[in-house]
Motif scaffolding. Structure first.
Motif, PDB file in Angstrom:
ATOM      1  N   PRO A  28       0.739  -1.164   0.211  1.00  0.00           N
ATOM      2  CA  PRO A  28      -0.146  -0.331  -0.068  1.00  0.00           C
ATOM      3  C   PRO A  28       0.998   1.204   0.250  1.00  0.00           C
ATOM      4  CG  PRO A  28      -0.294  -1.096   2.377  1.00  0.00           C
ATOM      5  CD  PRO A  28       0.486  -2.312   1.543  1.00  0.00           C
ATOM      6  N   MET A  29       0.343   2.572  -0.353  1.00  0.00           N
ATOM      7  CA  MET A  29       1.577   3.527  -1.097  1.00  0.00           C
ATOM      8  C   MET A  29       0.887   4.768  -0.912  1.00  0.00           C
ATOM      9  SD  MET A  29       2.737   4.025  -3.859  1.00  0.00           S
ATOM     10  CE  MET A  29       1.550   4.397  -5.854  1.00  0.00           C
ATOM     11  N   ASP A  30       0.736   5.917  -0.328  1.00  0.00           N
ATOM     12  CA  ASP A  30       0.446   7.377  -0.594  1.00  0.00           C
ATOM     13  C   ASP A  30       1.315   8.138  -1.812  1.00  0.00           C
ATOM     14  OD1 ASP A  30      -1.686   7.145   0.455  1.00  0.00           O
ATOM     15  OD2 ASP A  30      -0.327   7.392   2.691  1.00  0.00           O
ATOM     16  N   LEU A  31       0.741   8.452  -2.890  1.00  0.00           N
ATOM     17  CA  LEU A  31       1.919   9.456  -3.335  1.00  0.00           C
ATOM     18  C   LEU A  31       1.452  10.464  -3.781  1.00  0.00           C
ATOM     19  CD1 LEU A  31       3.922   9.954  -5.600  1.00  0.00           C
ATOM     20  CD2 LEU A  31       2.382   8.989  -7.554  1.00  0.00           C
ATOM     21  N   TYR A  32       1.790  11.423  -3.272  1.00  0.00           N
ATOM     22  CA  TYR A  32       1.460  13.695  -3.708  1.00  0.00           C
ATOM     23  C   TYR A  32       2.427  14.343  -3.842  1.00  0.00           C
ATOM     24  CZ  TYR A  32       3.824  14.165   1.422  1.00  0.00           C
ATOM     25  OH  TYR A  32       4.500  13.390   2.239  1.00  0.00           O
ATOM     26  N   ASP A  34       4.594  17.511  -3.890  1.00  0.00           N
ATOM     27  CA  ASP A  34       4.766  18.615  -2.470  1.00  0.00           C
ATOM     28  C   ASP A  34       6.188  19.785  -3.233  1.00  0.00           C
ATOM     29  OD1 ASP A  34       4.981  20.409  -0.447  1.00  0.00           O
ATOM     30  OD2 ASP A  34       6.518  19.077   0.470  1.00  0.00           O
ATOM     31  N   GLY A  35       5.220  20.378  -4.014  1.00  0.00           N
ATOM     32  CA  GLY A  35       6.541  21.752  -4.545  1.00  0.00           C
ATOM     33  C   GLY A  35       6.602  21.678  -5.885  1.00  0.00           C
ATOM     34  N   ASP A  36       8.198  20.791  -5.746  1.00  0.00           N
ATOM     35  CA  ASP A  36       9.321  20.350  -7.203  1.00  0.00           C
ATOM     36  C   ASP A  36       9.592  19.217  -6.835  1.00  0.00           C
ATOM     37  OD1 ASP A  36       8.847  23.529  -8.011  1.00  0.00           O
ATOM     38  OD2 ASP A  36      10.650  23.490  -7.322  1.00  0.00           O
ATOM     39  N   HIS A  37       8.593  18.259  -5.776  1.00  0.00           N
ATOM     40  CA  HIS A  37       8.535  16.983  -5.777  1.00  0.00           C
ATOM     41  C   HIS A  37       7.679  16.144  -5.363  1.00  0.00           C
ATOM     42  CE1 HIS A  37       9.798  17.983  -1.925  1.00  0.00           C
ATOM     43  NE2 HIS A  37       9.611  17.009  -2.107  1.00  0.00           N
ATOM     44  N   TYR A  38       7.929  14.993  -6.346  1.00  0.00           N
ATOM     45  CA  TYR A  38       6.622  14.223  -5.609  1.00  0.00           C
ATOM     46  C   TYR A  38       7.273  13.540  -4.100  1.00  0.00           C
ATOM     47  CZ  TYR A  38       4.743  15.079 -10.064  1.00  0.00           C
ATOM     48  OH  TYR A  38       3.628  15.709 -11.150  1.00  0.00           O
ATOM     49  N   VAL A  39       6.259  13.204  -3.651  1.00  0.00           N
ATOM     50  CA  VAL A  39       7.061  11.654  -2.680  1.00  0.00           C
ATOM     51  C   VAL A  39       5.560  11.174  -1.788  1.00  0.00           C
ATOM     52  CG1 VAL A  39       7.034  12.042   0.320  1.00  0.00           C
ATOM     53  CG2 VAL A  39       7.657  14.091  -0.834  1.00  0.00           C
ATOM     54  N   SER A  86       7.450 -11.719  -0.636  1.00  0.00           N
ATOM     55  CA  SER A  86       7.724 -10.361  -1.480  1.00  0.00           C
ATOM     56  C   SER A  86       7.361  -9.272  -1.792  1.00  0.00           C
ATOM     57  CB  SER A  86       8.958 -10.924  -2.658  1.00  0.00           C
ATOM     58  OG  SER A  86       8.089 -12.100  -3.412  1.00  0.00           O
ATOM     59  N   PHE A  87       7.688  -8.059  -2.154  1.00  0.00           N
ATOM     60  CA  PHE A  87       6.507  -7.388  -1.963  1.00  0.00           C
ATOM     61  C   PHE A  87       7.228  -6.882  -3.780  1.00  0.00           C
ATOM     62  CE2 PHE A  87       6.625  -7.467   2.110  1.00  0.00           C
ATOM     63  CZ  PHE A  87       5.031  -7.047   2.522  1.00  0.00           C
ATOM     64  N   LEU A  88       6.247  -6.502  -4.300  1.00  0.00           N
ATOM     65  CA  LEU A  88       6.708  -5.419  -6.296  1.00  0.00           C
ATOM     66  C   LEU A  88       5.414  -4.653  -6.190  1.00  0.00           C
ATOM     67  CD1 LEU A  88       8.419  -5.422  -8.897  1.00  0.00           C
ATOM     68  CD2 LEU A  88       6.953  -7.292  -9.243  1.00  0.00           C
ATOM     69  N   ARG A  89       6.227  -3.609  -6.887  1.00  0.00           N
ATOM     70  CA  ARG A  89       5.128  -2.176  -7.080  1.00  0.00           C
ATOM     71  C   ARG A  89       6.279  -1.591  -8.070  1.00  0.00           C
ATOM     72  NH1 ARG A  89       0.713  -0.251  -4.425  1.00  0.00           N
ATOM     73  NH2 ARG A  89      -0.566   1.110  -5.910  1.00  0.00           N
ATOM     74  N   GLN A  90       5.680  -1.182  -9.536  1.00  0.00           N
ATOM     75  CA  GLN A  90       5.949  -0.559 -10.875  1.00  0.00           C
ATOM     76  C   GLN A  90       5.104   0.353 -10.562  1.00  0.00           C
ATOM     77  OE1 GLN A  90       6.538  -3.533 -13.511  1.00  0.00           O
ATOM     78  NE2 GLN A  90       8.132  -3.891 -13.076  1.00  0.00           N
ATOM     79  N   LEU A  91       5.598   1.475 -11.137  1.00  0.00           N
ATOM     80  CA  LEU A  91       5.377   3.466 -11.102  1.00  0.00           C
ATOM     81  C   LEU A  91       6.084   3.719 -12.153  1.00  0.00           C
ATOM     82  CD1 LEU A  91       5.064   4.932  -8.078  1.00  0.00           C
ATOM     83  CD2 LEU A  91       3.587   3.637  -9.371  1.00  0.00           C
ATOM     84  N   THR A 114      11.263  10.128  -2.642  1.00  0.00           N
ATOM     85  CA  THR A 114      11.349  11.538  -2.962  1.00  0.00           C
ATOM     86  C   THR A 114      12.248  11.513  -4.350  1.00  0.00           C
ATOM     87  OG1 THR A 114      12.115  12.050  -0.472  1.00  0.00           O
ATOM     88  CG2 THR A 114      12.364  13.767  -2.752  1.00  0.00           C
ATOM     89  N   ILE A 115      10.699  12.353  -5.409  1.00  0.00           N
ATOM     90  CA  ILE A 115      11.309  12.456  -6.698  1.00  0.00           C
ATOM     91  C   ILE A 115      10.803  13.560  -7.323  1.00  0.00           C
ATOM     92  CG2 ILE A 115       9.936  11.495  -9.050  1.00  0.00           C
ATOM     93  CD1 ILE A 115       8.827   8.980  -7.217  1.00  0.00           C
ATOM     94  N   PRO A 116      12.067  14.164  -7.467  1.00  0.00           N
ATOM     95  CA  PRO A 116      11.956  15.447  -8.301  1.00  0.00           C
ATOM     96  C   PRO A 116      11.396  16.029  -9.890  1.00  0.00           C
ATOM     97  CG  PRO A 116      14.227  14.707  -7.947  1.00  0.00           C
ATOM     98  CD  PRO A 116      13.332  13.315  -7.795  1.00  0.00           C
TER      99      PRO A 116
END
Length: 151
Positions: A28-32, A34-39, A86-91, A114-116
Motif C-alpha cells: 500500500p502506498m500514498d503519492l503526493y 509537494d512543491g518541486d517533487h513528488y513523495v 516479497s513485495f513489488l510495485r512499479q510506477l 522522493t522524486i524531483p
C-alpha cells in the motif's frame, strides 16, 4: 498458556489452498506532490532495509522488497502466522521527472521515495520584450520575474 483452537489451523490450511495472491504482494502506498517533487510513501513492515531494491529503467520505477524470517533451530513453534514474502510495485513516471535525483529513506516500516520534478517541467515565466523599431514582440525564457516594459 494458549488454548488450542482447531478452527485456526483449518483457517490457515484453507488460506494456503485458496490464496490467489501467489508471488509478490503489492505494497500500500500514498503519492503526493509537494512543491518541486513528488513523495511516495509505502508500507513495508518487518522488512530489512538491505532487502529493498529500487531501480529506474527509462521512466519505469520499480520497488522490490523481501521479508525473510529467521529459522531458529531447537525451538517449538506454538504459532507462526507471519510469512516470508516479497513485495513489488512499479510506477510509470511519465515525462518531466529528474530520474537522477530520486532518493529513498526507510523508517519505522515506511519507505519514502522522493522524486524531483525536472527543471524543464517546472513552471516558469516568459518575459516579453518589445522591439522598439517595428513594434515586434519577442519572447525569451527568464528565470527572473518579468520587468514592465516602458514605451
Amino acid at each position: 498458556m494458549a488454548t488450542y483452537d482447531p478452527f485456526r489451523d483449518l483457517d490457515r490450511l484453507a488460506a494456503g489452498f485458496f490464496d490467489t495472491r501467489r508471488g509478490p504482494r503489492r505494497m500500500p502506498m500514498d503519492l503526493y506532490r509537494d512543491g518541486d517533487h513528488y513523495v511516495l510513501s509505502a508500507d513495508l513492515p518487518g522488512i530489512d532495509p538491505g532487502s529493498v531494491d529500487i531501480d529506474v529503467d527509462g521512466q519505469l520505477l520499480t520497488i522490490r522488497a523481501e521479508r525473510t524470517l529467521s529459522d531458529r533451530e531447537g525451538v517449538k513453534w506454538i504459532t507462526r502466522e507471519r510469512e516470508t514474502t516479497s513485495f513489488l510495485r512499479q510506477l510509470n513516471l511519465g515525462q518531466g521527472i529528474d530520474t537522477d535525483g530520486i532518493a529513498a529513506t526507510y523508517s519505522n516500516g515506511v519507505l519514502t521515495v522522493t522524486i524531483p520534478v525536472s527543471e524543464k517541467a517546472k513552471p516558469r515565466k516568459i518575459q516579453v520584450v518589445a522591439d522598439g523599431s517595428a513594434g515586434t514582440i519577442r519572447a525569451h525564457e527568464s528565470s527572473q520575474e518579468p520587468q514592465p516594459v516602458e514605451q
